[in-house]
Motif scaffolding. Structure first.
Motif, PDB file in Angstrom:
ATOM      1  N   ALA A  70      -1.987  -1.110  -2.403  1.00 36.75           N
ATOM      2  CA  ALA A  70      -3.274  -0.492  -2.103  1.00 36.75           C
ATOM      3  C   ALA A  70      -4.351  -1.053  -3.013  1.00 36.75           C
ATOM      4  CB  ALA A  70      -3.194   1.021  -2.258  1.00 36.75           C
TER       5      ALA A  70
ATOM      6  N   VAL B  96      -1.773   6.847   1.996  1.00 33.12           N
ATOM      7  CA  VAL B  96      -0.975   5.647   1.771  1.00 33.12           C
ATOM      8  C   VAL B  96      -1.182   5.184   0.334  1.00 33.12           C
ATOM      9  CG1 VAL B  96      -1.027   5.017   4.204  1.00 33.12           C
ATOM     10  CG2 VAL B  96      -2.660   3.983   2.633  1.00 33.12           C
ATOM     11  N   GLY B  97      -0.227   4.402  -0.152  1.00 28.50           N
ATOM     12  CA  GLY B  97      -0.232   4.026  -1.564  1.00 28.50           C
ATOM     13  C   GLY B  97       0.482   5.081  -2.381  1.00 28.50           C
ATOM     14  N   ARG B  98       1.545   5.678  -1.849  1.00 30.34           N
ATOM     15  CA  ARG B  98       2.197   6.757  -2.576  1.00 30.34           C
ATOM     16  C   ARG B  98       3.366   6.282  -3.428  1.00 30.34           C
ATOM     17  NH1 ARG B  98       3.986  11.350   1.536  1.00 30.34           N
ATOM     18  NH2 ARG B  98       4.785  12.225  -0.390  1.00 30.34           N
ATOM     19  N   SER B  99       4.118   5.304  -2.967  1.00 33.24           N
ATOM     20  CA  SER B  99       5.199   4.806  -3.823  1.00 33.24           C
ATOM     21  C   SER B  99       4.612   3.761  -4.772  1.00 33.24           C
ATOM     22  CB  SER B  99       6.306   4.189  -2.981  1.00 33.24           C
ATOM     23  OG  SER B  99       5.927   2.896  -2.548  1.00 33.24           O
TER      24      SER B  99
ATOM     25  N   GLY C 295       3.615   0.787  -2.877  1.00 29.56           N
ATOM     26  CA  GLY C 295       2.452   1.051  -2.054  1.00 29.56           C
ATOM     27  C   GLY C 295       1.181   1.100  -2.886  1.00 29.56           C
TER      28      GLY C 295
END
Lengths: 712, 712
Positions: free
Chosen positions: A272, A262-265, A268
């Protein structure tokens, strides 16, 4: 060069964690007798809901008793040295003091549930650094802070404050799957997967990962004989080398590692950073590294459950040829669609299989694939069983996909029951897809018998795609030997800044040529030099600080005679002035041989903050951003990896011979990638990136030519 | 040319269906008193589970009674003329006889449940044709055969044999959504969507669609005041014009039409052909036509439920700026990821919104977007409510996304209850995402209060994507006027086969030029003509029956002098012989002006079996198949549609000015597309396709040049 990287990986050392995960003694600091508090639930989890036979010590500043057990007022009062695990439920401001007392008590592992540290800002980060220094000094390892603790279900051990622990694993459907998450919320959601038959045997919620991090637990699960599959939810990777080492350990143990990052875009990543103290990282790099080391990357929680559950049932194998088996013609067609769209195949059934089914099926049933037994299968559940058996025996079928569109109560239940009799005996993959919004006994029967359904055809195909990708990779695992032939022995010195001429000289030293070219200071000199090289030529501005020369009109191509060269030289100088290029920084204009025929590629290498050197290869030229056709890998990487990465770009197909156009020198391109990798790994660590664009791939046998190179 | 198409659409006539859907009298042929038979269930559905006040007549060859009601032995015995609807549950072999009796009885609509016709082969197809001829002769309309009938829920009317009808709509959650499917299985699955709060008010299962088809019911729903949204599952479209007319009617009524087209992959198409008698069609064409007429295409059943349900709650509006609201930091980050990946935006909250939340939230909560109230929201459900209200009042927020990762039983339920108090009052879109595998009271509360949850973030984003796409299109609807300026009045004659020279002459008549070129029969003539045109030139073989000249070495480019031209001519002749091109068919070699600078595009038009003329535009040249970068639309189409189609290709971005490269003549390209469309629509219907490739788009103001053209 490959030696250095191997060394850096071999420096990764993992604690064996035995005394954390199978402790002999546990101390709870912040134990409470007040119902509903975290301190109370934590004690209940350990004393009432775990099968823990070790010693338990409870600490509370007010003293008192928990049933017959004393509550010690301080850690120091506990009458035992060398406690395996301490659980801390103390306020953030007293965490450090309590940890010091734990060190004095000889505690091996401290699980700090308390939040309010790095995730809240600078002050918390400072306290964390003191905690970490204490751990490093003393040898006591830290788990957390700001974490939900540890859940083990066979045997039961809950070192957690969660009120849900008492329900975990109560349906006796324990899977051989371990789970590592940072936060508690997503982990808890996955743990509730036991309602659909995906019941993790271990869950480590690692919180802020001040000391122990997800790599430690992935590595532990890779060694654990109770575990076949490892799932992890990652908000940030603090140490790329540790993560890679843990992933390699899982791969070596033959255990699929499934990761949700998670925290990819951009949104995000921003979120994060406020939620944890981790570096969310550059997502395309995560993607490349995961692919390279065999980590199965999933995009959502349900997908993780689907992939883990199916893998745990069928093991690592390719499931390419499917048979769709249903009692609805429409579901059969829709399933066949999804199979085709996913790049899978509808199995071609043997005549004997069809003949065997025909003994039982009504005349209007479709006995080709998709098999449609029609609603007759609902009123005659024997039919479903009798027709499933020959499909299981057909060697052309890798897996049977069973879409259940609707729940017709008792008739669906008896149909499912009959089919499970066959499915439980067969060695074949059987994939029920529960497509109705109405659950009920037939659904619960699938769960209870270990055939956890997926909930849409889309999800079934996604899971198959992940599993097939993993199985294909496992079949030809990267052994990470780097072919290092034909590389120069001597490492040239690079001083930064490094201009184009210097960069190209470096490339030449590594066997990558550039077009013939000379520097000209005047229009007349340019014209004379062009004549010597041969027309057509290109002119390119040489100036300090100008990286994208074409953006400011600093490049002119295909100049056919001396007059055109003179005119172009003068125009480039006018453009440079108009774009405020300092006259003192202008080194002149390069007069170059034109390379008109070939495929324009890009090779770049940069230093990623988490993983280190990352190579990018793909479509080059001025359309790089528009095409966005670049793939990446972590360095060092052997030629097989580079080849796979290259082949994942669209432009790679342009290297092959096509409609009368010649094949290009693909082998020279891969050589160049290896040489540039070697060059970069030999450079000073201050060099952040190296980019060759365009790198023109000429016809087979003619090699490649670097038209431009930037080292920064 | 646009006139002809408009006329063809206006020829589509839809029956108003009032006496079918609101009948005054119903006759059941094949009524049975034997429990568990279809004939029994059908009577039960009408007499016991419907609120039907019209007359009912039951027919069974054995006679007898249903409670007090007589069973007539034949249709002729029924003491009533002009019956609105007859339901046929008779064996396939007596269907035709029964239908004839129905005609004699003055039946308006016959619903034929019976299967065993076209779906089983040639014999069945013949019987169907007789049935259809009877209907055409008599004016009695047919529904089916091989269908599950009709379900209406407000008021209740079940003209169906399904045992499930008695459960339909019993949870009082009726939605304003109508459903049209061919098969019964997928339709029944969707009807069970009422378990998650998506309860269709009408369901038409149209079976083999011998006479009435899905377009009739889509058109009826488009006029129905009880319906806001129309869903359809299509296995095949028999009549493209009727489907387009029905889609236009829905669009005109402002009612979204959501379609799941099955039979889209090659496997699915094959399966669809065996399951129904429909033409599954070319899927890329379906895609293009659906997009053009505003049909929302979905890929799976759950996606249809998600999109329909969210649309029915929030109406047609763009939901671009989301606020994520959760009690789990990880869920917030994951949601922000998904928002970013879907091309949506995380709303920037107003300072007043944050200040208002801060009055209630704990200090460690994150009050930027994503809002993370932490697990405090679970123990203090008031908090969830108090913080939701300011978000609903913030004009920068289009929708609140509420991921519920885990079900913590009572605390989740009271949190949901508190939030629904706000959500039910607010005009803002509120999107709960139920991410736990454990349902229960909190989940059921969402359903009962009309906030049907979606079950994954992936699905939430997919639904938003569909809705935003529809809303964006609705904002600038295509009015389908075709700019027909600058087109020639006179239609030239085309005789097939039509060689390249003839094709190019035709193009020129429509204002699309080709390179200067002349035909040369010998190497000497070619060299002389090349000199006259000016170097460099290209040579191309002219030969009957050779379509892809470069595949056989029939093309040589960039020839710079007379010697090269002579050599190339001779080599082309050698190649042609080697590929067995008949000497008699060789017309010589075209000597052409070289067009070196421009973007190579393709424009093609072909006649689709279902929808008629389809235009394709995209990346051209020899890499067409490798690039696979082509988009399509149905003709006639106005310039705005062509422009949207062009812009959906990657290559369109290469037409803009970029890094010192000039902008290309995009306007001339669109002109050419319009001209080719006009040309094709004027051609003889024997012409199946026209393809110009490459069509080189020169610099702005310089137009386009057709390098090759094929008319077949």
């Amino acid at each position: 060069m490959s030696v250095r990287a191997t060394q850096s990986l071999s420096h990764v050392i993992f604690d064996n964690l035995a005394r954390l995960i199978q402790p002999r003694s546990v101390m709870i600091v912040g134990a409470s007798t007040t119902m509903g508090t975290l301190g109370h639930t934590t004690v209940q989890n350990l004393l009432e809901h775990s099968d823990f036979e070790g010693e338990v010590f409870l600490v509370n500043p007010r003293g008192g008793q928990w049933q017959e057990r004393p509550l010690y007022k301080t850690v120091g009062d506990v009458p035992e040295q060398a406690i395996d695990v301490a659980l801390l439920l103390v306020p953030a401001e007293s965490a450090l003091t309590t940890l010091k007392a734990c060190v004095d008590k000889g505690v091996r592992y401290a699980i700090v549930f308390t939040g309010g540290f790095a995730e809240l800002g600078e002050q918390g980060r400072e306290v964390e650094q003191e905690m970490l220094a204490l751990a490093k000094r003393s040898g006591m390892r830290l788990y957390g802070p700001n974490c939900a603790g540890m859940t083990r279900l066979a045997p039961r051990l809950g070192l957690t404050f969660s009120t849900e622990f008492r329900n975990d694993g109560r349906n006796n459907l324990l899977s051989r799957i371990g789970l590592v998450t940072q936060g508690g919320g997503l982990g808890r959601s996955l743990m509730q997967g036991n309602e659909r038959g995906v019941c993790f045997s271990h869950w480590f919620s690692t919180g802020n990962e001040l000391d122990l991090d997800n790599a430690d637990f992935i590595h532990w699960l890779a060694q654990d004989p109770q575990t076949d599959i490892i799932c992890t939810v990652i908000e940030g990777i603090k140490d790329g080398a540790r993560f890679v080492a843990a992933a390699k350990a899982a791969s070596l143990a033959g255990k699929p590692l499934i990761a949700l990052k998670v925290g990819r875009s951009d949104f995000g990543k921003k979120a994060a950073q406020s939620h944890t103290a981790s570096l969310a990282g550059d997502d395309v790099v995560n993607d490349a590294v995961f692919a390279q080391y065999g980590v199965i990357r999933v995009d959502d929680l349900d997908e993780m459950l689907d992939v883990a559950s199916l893998l745990s049932r069928v093991g690592v194998q390719r499931l390419q040829r499917l048979c769709v088996y249903s009692s609805s013609g429409g579901a059969g067609v829709l399933s066949a669609d999804k199979v085709g769209e996913a790049g899978l195949t509808m199995a071609c059934l043997a005549p004997a299989t069809v003949a065997e089914m025909a003994k039982y099926a009504p005349s209007y049933a479709a006995l080709t694939n998709p098999v449609d037994l029609t609603t007759k299968a609902l009123v005659d559940p024997e039919l479903a069983r009798n027709c499933l058996l020959p499909l299981f025996n057909d060697p052309a079928v890798d897996a049977v996909l069973y879409p259940i569109t609707s729940n017709y109560s008792a008739s669906t239940e008896s149909m499912v029951r009959n089919m499970l009799e066959v499915a439980k005996q067969g060695a074949k993959a059987f994939i029920p897809v529960w497509m109705s919004s109405r659950r009920g006994p037939a659904h619960d029967l699938l769960v209870a018998e270990g055939f956890a359904p997926v909930y849409s055809l889309r999800n079934a195909m996604l899971a198959l795609k992940r599993i097939n990708g993993y199985a294909a990779r496992a079949a030809h695992k990267n052994d990470n030997r780097t072919e290092s032939a034909r590389l120069p022995e001597q490492m040239p010195l690079v001083s930064l800044p490094c201009n184009e001429t210097q960069a190209k000289a470096l490339l030449l030293h590594y066997g990558i040529r550039s077009p013939q070219e000379t520097l000209a200071a005047t229009a007349e000199a340019a014209a004379a030099q062009a004549k010597a090289i041969g027309f057509p030529v290109a002119l390119k501005l040489v100036a300090n600080g100008v990286l994208h020369k074409s953006d400011i009109g600093g490049v002119r191509l295909n100049l056919g005679n001396e007059m055109q060269v003179r005119e172009a030289f003068n125009q480039i100088m006018v453009n440079a002035r108009q774009h405020n290029v300092a006259a003192a920084g202008i080194g002149g204009v390069l007069v170059s041989e034109m390379i008109n025929d070939g495929v324009e590629m890009l090779i770049g290498i940069h230093r990623d903050a988490v993983f280190g050197p990352i190579l990018s290869i793909g479509s080059g030229g001025v359309w790089v951003e528009v095409e966005a056709d670049v793939a990446r890998c972590h360095l060092p990487a052997d030629r097989a990896v580079l080849e796979r990465v290259l082949d994942s770009t669209r432009v790679a197909r342009r290297l092959a011979s096509h409609r009368g156009m010649p094949a290009r020198d693909r082998s020279a391109l891969l050589d160049a990638a290896q040489r540039l990798a070697a060059l970069f790994l030999n450079l000073d660590e201050r060099v952040q990136s190296l980019e060759v664009n365009p790198l023109v791939v000429l016809n087979e046998g003619s090699g490649v030519v670097a038209l431009d190179a930037v080292i920064e």
